[in-house]
Design a protein around this motif. Structure first.
Motif, PDB file in Angstrom:
ATOM      1  N   ASP A  33       0.833  -1.211   0.000  1.00 23.98           N
ATOM      2  CA  ASP A  33       0.000   0.000   0.000  1.00 23.98           C
ATOM      3  C   ASP A  33       0.866   1.259   0.000  1.00 23.98           C
ATOM      4  OD1 ASP A  33      -2.273  -1.516  -0.058  1.00 23.98           O
ATOM      5  OD2 ASP A  33      -2.685  -1.375   2.093  1.00 23.98           O
ATOM      6  N   PHE A  34       1.977   1.207   0.742  1.00 24.54           N
ATOM      7  CA  PHE A  34       2.901   2.338   0.753  1.00 24.54           C
ATOM      8  C   PHE A  34       3.484   2.564  -0.654  1.00 24.54           C
ATOM      9  CE2 PHE A  34       7.489   3.360   0.867  1.00 24.54           C
ATOM     10  CZ  PHE A  34       7.416   4.680   1.257  1.00 24.54           C
ATOM     11  N   LEU A  35       3.926   1.484  -1.303  1.00 28.55           N
ATOM     12  CA  LEU A  35       4.514   1.617  -2.649  1.00 28.55           C
ATOM     13  C   LEU A  35       3.482   2.154  -3.639  1.00 28.55           C
ATOM     14  CD1 LEU A  35       6.584  -1.697  -2.662  1.00 28.55           C
ATOM     15  CD2 LEU A  35       7.518   0.641  -2.711  1.00 28.55           C
ATOM     16  N   LEU A  36       2.233   1.747  -3.424  1.00 25.61           N
ATOM     17  CA  LEU A  36       1.135   2.252  -4.272  1.00 25.61           C
ATOM     18  C   LEU A  36       0.937   3.748  -4.044  1.00 25.61           C
ATOM     19  CD1 LEU A  36      -1.958  -0.157  -4.157  1.00 25.61           C
ATOM     20  CD2 LEU A  36      -1.191   1.164  -6.136  1.00 25.61           C
ATOM     21  N   SER A  37       0.896   4.134  -2.776  1.00 23.42           N
ATOM     22  CA  SER A  37       0.600   5.535  -2.450  1.00 23.42           C
ATOM     23  C   SER A  37       1.705   6.456  -2.948  1.00 23.42           C
ATOM     24  CB  SER A  37       0.420   5.706  -0.937  1.00 23.42           C
ATOM     25  OG  SER A  37       1.670   5.584  -0.291  1.00 23.42           O
ATOM     26  N   GLN A  38       2.926   5.919  -3.038  1.00 22.05           N
ATOM     27  CA  GLN A  38       4.056   6.726  -3.527  1.00 22.05           C
ATOM     28  C   GLN A  38       4.256   6.583  -5.046  1.00 22.05           C
ATOM     29  OE1 GLN A  38       6.074   8.728  -1.244  1.00 22.05           O
ATOM     30  NE2 GLN A  38       4.143   8.302  -0.196  1.00 22.05           N
ATOM     31  N   HIS A  39       3.327   5.902  -5.679  1.00 19.06           N
ATOM     32  CA  HIS A  39       3.345   5.731  -7.139  1.00 19.06           C
ATOM     33  C   HIS A  39       4.575   4.983  -7.650  1.00 19.06           C
ATOM     34  CE1 HIS A  39      -0.081   8.370  -6.995  1.00 19.06           C
ATOM     35  NE2 HIS A  39       0.638   9.254  -6.328  1.00 19.06           N
ATOM     36  N   PHE A  61       4.152  -6.692  -5.206  1.00 17.07           N
ATOM     37  CA  PHE A  61       4.707  -8.016  -4.886  1.00 17.07           C
ATOM     38  C   PHE A  61       5.604  -8.509  -6.015  1.00 17.07           C
ATOM     39  CE2 PHE A  61       1.438  -7.789  -1.703  1.00 17.07           C
ATOM     40  CZ  PHE A  61       1.987  -8.484  -0.632  1.00 17.07           C
ATOM     41  N   ASP A  62       5.173  -8.295  -7.251  1.00 18.22           N
ATOM     42  CA  ASP A  62       5.947  -8.782  -8.403  1.00 18.22           C
ATOM     43  C   ASP A  62       7.287  -8.069  -8.531  1.00 18.22           C
ATOM     44  OD1 ASP A  62       3.841 -10.419  -8.939  1.00 18.22           O
ATOM     45  OD2 ASP A  62       3.042  -9.225 -10.596  1.00 18.22           O
ATOM     46  N   ARG A  63       7.331  -6.792  -8.173  1.00 19.12           N
ATOM     47  CA  ARG A  63       8.569  -6.035  -8.416  1.00 19.12           C
ATOM     48  C   ARG A  63       9.448  -5.872  -7.187  1.00 19.12           C
ATOM     49  NH1 ARG A  63       7.280  -0.586 -11.161  1.00 19.12           N
ATOM     50  NH2 ARG A  63       9.472  -0.274 -10.640  1.00 19.12           N
ATOM     51  N   TYR A  64       8.825  -5.888  -5.986  1.00 14.79           N
ATOM     52  CA  TYR A  64       9.612  -5.587  -4.783  1.00 14.79           C
ATOM     53  C   TYR A  64       9.503  -6.627  -3.677  1.00 14.79           C
ATOM     54  CZ  TYR A  64      10.060  -0.869  -6.719  1.00 14.79           C
ATOM     55  OH  TYR A  64      10.345   0.197  -7.509  1.00 14.79           O
ATOM     56  N   LEU A  65       8.287  -7.048  -3.362  1.00  7.50           N
ATOM     57  CA  LEU A  65       8.050  -7.736  -2.085  1.00  7.50           C
ATOM     58  C   LEU A  65       7.988  -9.255  -2.163  1.00  7.50           C
ATOM     59  CD1 LEU A  65       5.209  -5.318  -0.899  1.00  7.50           C
ATOM     60  CD2 LEU A  65       7.592  -5.317  -0.116  1.00  7.50           C
ATOM     61  N   GLY A  66       7.767  -9.773  -3.373  1.00  7.39           N
ATOM     62  CA  GLY A  66       7.626 -11.217  -3.522  1.00  7.39           C
ATOM     63  C   GLY A  66       8.958 -11.937  -3.335  1.00  7.39           C
ATOM     64  N   GLN A  67       8.880 -13.251  -3.177  1.00  4.80           N
ATOM     65  CA  GLN A  67      10.097 -14.040  -2.969  1.00  4.80           C
ATOM     66  C   GLN A  67      11.066 -13.838  -4.129  1.00  4.80           C
ATOM     67  OE1 GLN A  67       9.271 -18.097  -2.005  1.00  4.80           O
ATOM     68  NE2 GLN A  67      11.406 -18.525  -1.472  1.00  4.80           N
ATOM     69  N   GLY A  68      12.318 -13.572  -3.780  1.00  2.00           N
ATOM     70  CA  GLY A  68      13.345 -13.371  -4.806  1.00  2.00           C
ATOM     71  C   GLY A  68      13.403 -11.952  -5.353  1.00  2.00           C
ATOM     72  N   LYS A  69      12.520 -11.086  -4.903  1.00  2.00           N
ATOM     73  CA  LYS A  69      12.518  -9.693  -5.375  1.00  2.00           C
ATOM     74  C   LYS A  69      13.362  -8.836  -4.439  1.00  2.00           C
ATOM     75  CE  LYS A  69       9.868 -11.152  -8.545  1.00  2.00           C
ATOM     76  NZ  LYS A  69      10.426 -11.433  -9.876  1.00  2.00           N
ATOM     77  N   PRO A  70      13.741  -7.612  -4.874  1.00  2.00           N
ATOM     78  CA  PRO A  70      14.748  -6.839  -4.137  1.00  2.00           C
ATOM     79  C   PRO A  70      14.431  -6.537  -2.665  1.00  2.00           C
ATOM     80  CG  PRO A  70      14.239  -5.805  -6.245  1.00  2.00           C
ATOM     81  CD  PRO A  70      13.313  -6.959  -6.115  1.00  2.00           C
ATOM     82  N   ALA A  71      13.164  -6.423  -2.303  1.00  2.00           N
ATOM     83  CA  ALA A  71      12.861  -6.096  -0.902  1.00  2.00           C
ATOM     84  C   ALA A  71      12.324  -7.306  -0.146  1.00  2.00           C
ATOM     85  CB  ALA A  71      11.862  -4.948  -0.827  1.00  2.00           C
ATOM     86  N   TYR A  72      12.576  -8.495  -0.687  1.00  2.00           N
ATOM     87  CA  TYR A  72      12.112  -9.712   0.000  1.00  2.00           C
ATOM     88  C   TYR A  72      13.065 -10.060   1.136  1.00  2.00           C
ATOM     89  CZ  TYR A  72      10.546 -14.428   0.970  1.00  2.00           C
ATOM     90  OH  TYR A  72      10.067 -15.542   1.601  1.00  2.00           O
ATOM     91  N   VAL A  73      12.503 -10.364   2.280  1.00  2.00           N
ATOM     92  CA  VAL A  73      13.307 -10.768   3.442  1.00  2.00           C
ATOM     93  C   VAL A  73      12.832 -12.150   3.865  1.00  2.00           C
ATOM     94  CG1 VAL A  73      13.757 -10.289   5.875  1.00  2.00           C
ATOM     95  CG2 VAL A  73      13.690  -8.407   4.224  1.00  2.00           C
ATOM     96  N   SER A  74      13.736 -13.112   3.814  1.00  2.00           N
ATOM     97  CA  SER A  74      13.296 -14.448   4.218  1.00  2.00           C
ATOM     98  C   SER A  74      13.236 -14.491   5.742  1.00  2.00           C
ATOM     99  CB  SER A  74      14.210 -15.518   3.613  1.00  2.00           C
ATOM    100  OG  SER A  74      15.057 -16.026   4.581  1.00  2.00           O
ATOM    101  N   THR A  75      12.211 -15.104   6.265  1.00  2.00           N
ATOM    102  CA  THR A  75      11.906 -15.007   7.691  1.00  2.00           C
ATOM    103  C   THR A  75      11.728 -16.400   8.282  1.00  2.00           C
ATOM    104  OG1 THR A  75      10.709 -12.985   7.160  1.00  2.00           O
ATOM    105  CG2 THR A  75      10.279 -13.934   9.329  1.00  2.00           C
ATOM    106  N   SER A  76      12.227 -16.593   9.500  1.00  2.00           N
ATOM    107  CA  SER A  76      11.942 -17.845  10.210  1.00  2.00           C
ATOM    108  C   SER A  76      10.659 -17.657  10.998  1.00  2.00           C
ATOM    109  CB  SER A  76      13.058 -18.176  11.201  1.00  2.00           C
ATOM    110  OG  SER A  76      14.204 -18.517  10.500  1.00  2.00           O
ATOM    111  N   TRP A  77       9.605 -18.240  10.508  1.00  2.00           N
ATOM    112  CA  TRP A  77       8.330 -18.179  11.221  1.00  2.00           C
ATOM    113  C   TRP A  77       8.308 -19.298  12.253  1.00  2.00           C
ATOM    114  CZ3 TRP A  77       6.066 -13.757  10.332  1.00  2.00           C
ATOM    115  CH2 TRP A  77       6.224 -13.131   9.084  1.00  2.00           C
ATOM    116  N   ALA A  78       7.167 -19.476  12.879  1.00  2.00           N
ATOM    117  CA  ALA A  78       7.031 -20.597  13.813  1.00  2.00           C
ATOM    118  C   ALA A  78       7.193 -21.897  13.030  1.00  2.00           C
ATOM    119  CB  ALA A  78       5.650 -20.536  14.460  1.00  2.00           C
TER     120      ALA A  78
END
Ligand code: AMP
Ligand code: MN
Ligand code: MN
Ligand code: MN
Length: 278
Positions: free
Chosen positions: A139-145, A154-171
């Motif tokens: 939503d932030f990336l959308l609001s900043q155009h 998700f496709d450009r930044y947040l999805g797995q393997g994209k530049p802003a993806y952070v792999s996380t150890s969940w439960a």
């Protein structure tokens, strides 16, 4: 009157657009008679939802959608009929809040490297007391155009393997299923086709899920066709899992997803609500 179930949806306690009260009000307008609030890794919306549901005469099933890691991949397990005050579960949600804040800091740092500053402040502000999710970043990336749709974020930044993806150890999956079942709830594998597993990995997952005490699988979700429902119903039958249905509603602006507007559960499948005490 016909029962209408919706056992998967989100409020502002995580990445939903509506407060628990607004969500219950909308569910009531849509004719939903029994619903579960299942926010990501938090039960913070349940008390407000309970008050609103009592006022509207809706049966509220206390729920959660836990993010879990299994073989280094993230899966979602919906807990239905949980007790949010069960100490290990309450502790887990607290710990997960820390995990999510630290992850948000890393995501924001990666965005900064892509010359997109200000994300952390924006998502913290948007999430308020609720869990910070990638939806807030989208939503932030959308609001900043920087993108023109959530999907593009998700496709450009947040999805797995994209530049802003952070792999996380969940439960761990087994642990999460224990928190749910030991608190009195039923563990349900959420949106099983969204993980894009091969048939072989799906079988391994369901075997492990069942062995750990998982009892249900979401057979009917939004944006799913009859063949897909059949496929999941087949898994439910093979693994002796009850079937759940839930819209995964987040936002009224998404015209493809509405509370309670779901295909019927195939009649051969045992409905998960038969396992729940009301
Ligand atoms: P998180 O749990 O923080 O990783 O955020 C996951 C949430 O992001 C999911 O629950 C969805 O609501 C949303 N999400 C994931 N993938 C997409 C996508 N491709 N498009 C839109 N929303 C997505
Ligand atoms: Mn979500
Ligand atoms: Mn999910
Ligand atoms: Mn969900």
């Amino acid at each position: 009157m016909a029962e209408i179930y919706d056992l998967h949806c989100h409020s502002t306690a995580s990445d939903g657009a509506l407060s628990p009260t607004e969500l219950i009000t909308r569910a009531h307008e849509q004719g939903v008679t029994s619903m579960a609030l299942t926010d990501h890794d938090t039960t913070a919306g349940l008390a407000e939802a309970r008050t609103a549901a009592t006022a509207k005469g809706i049966r509220l099933i206390p729920g959660i959608e836990l993010s879990v890691s299994w073989h280094d991949k993230c899966f979602h397990i919906v807990g239905l009929g949980i007790n949010p005050d069960y100490p290990p579960l309450a502790q887990a949600t607290q710990d997960l809040q820390t995990v999510r804040v630290e992850r948000a800091e890393k995501i924001a740092h990666k965005l900064e490297k892509k010359r997109i500053p200000g994300a952390l402040e924006a998502v913290k502000h948007a999430a308020g007391d609720g869990m910070i999710t990638r939806t807030h970043f989208a939503d932030f990336l959308l609001s900043q155009h920087h993108v023109s749709t959530q999907q593009e974020a998700f496709d450009r930044y947040l999805g797995q393997g994209k530049p802003a993806y952070v792999s996380t150890s969940w439960a761990e999956m087994n642990q999460a299923i224990k928190w749910i079942t030991e608190s009195g709830g039923v563990a349900v594998l959420a949106h099983p086709l969204r993980y894009k597993l091969t048939a072989n990995w799906m079988k391994r997952l369901l075997t492990a899920f069942k062995e750990a005490g998982g009892q249900g699988i979401e057979v009917v979700t939004s944006r799913i066709n009859a063949d897909e429902i059949k496929l999941i119903a087949g898994y439910a039958a093979s693994f002796g899992l009850a079937g759940s249905k839930g819209s995964d509603f987040h936002n009224p602006e998404n015209q493809w997803v509405e509370l309670g507007r779901l295909a019927p559960l195939p009649s051969a499948i045992k409905p998960v609500w038969e396992l729940l005490e009301f």
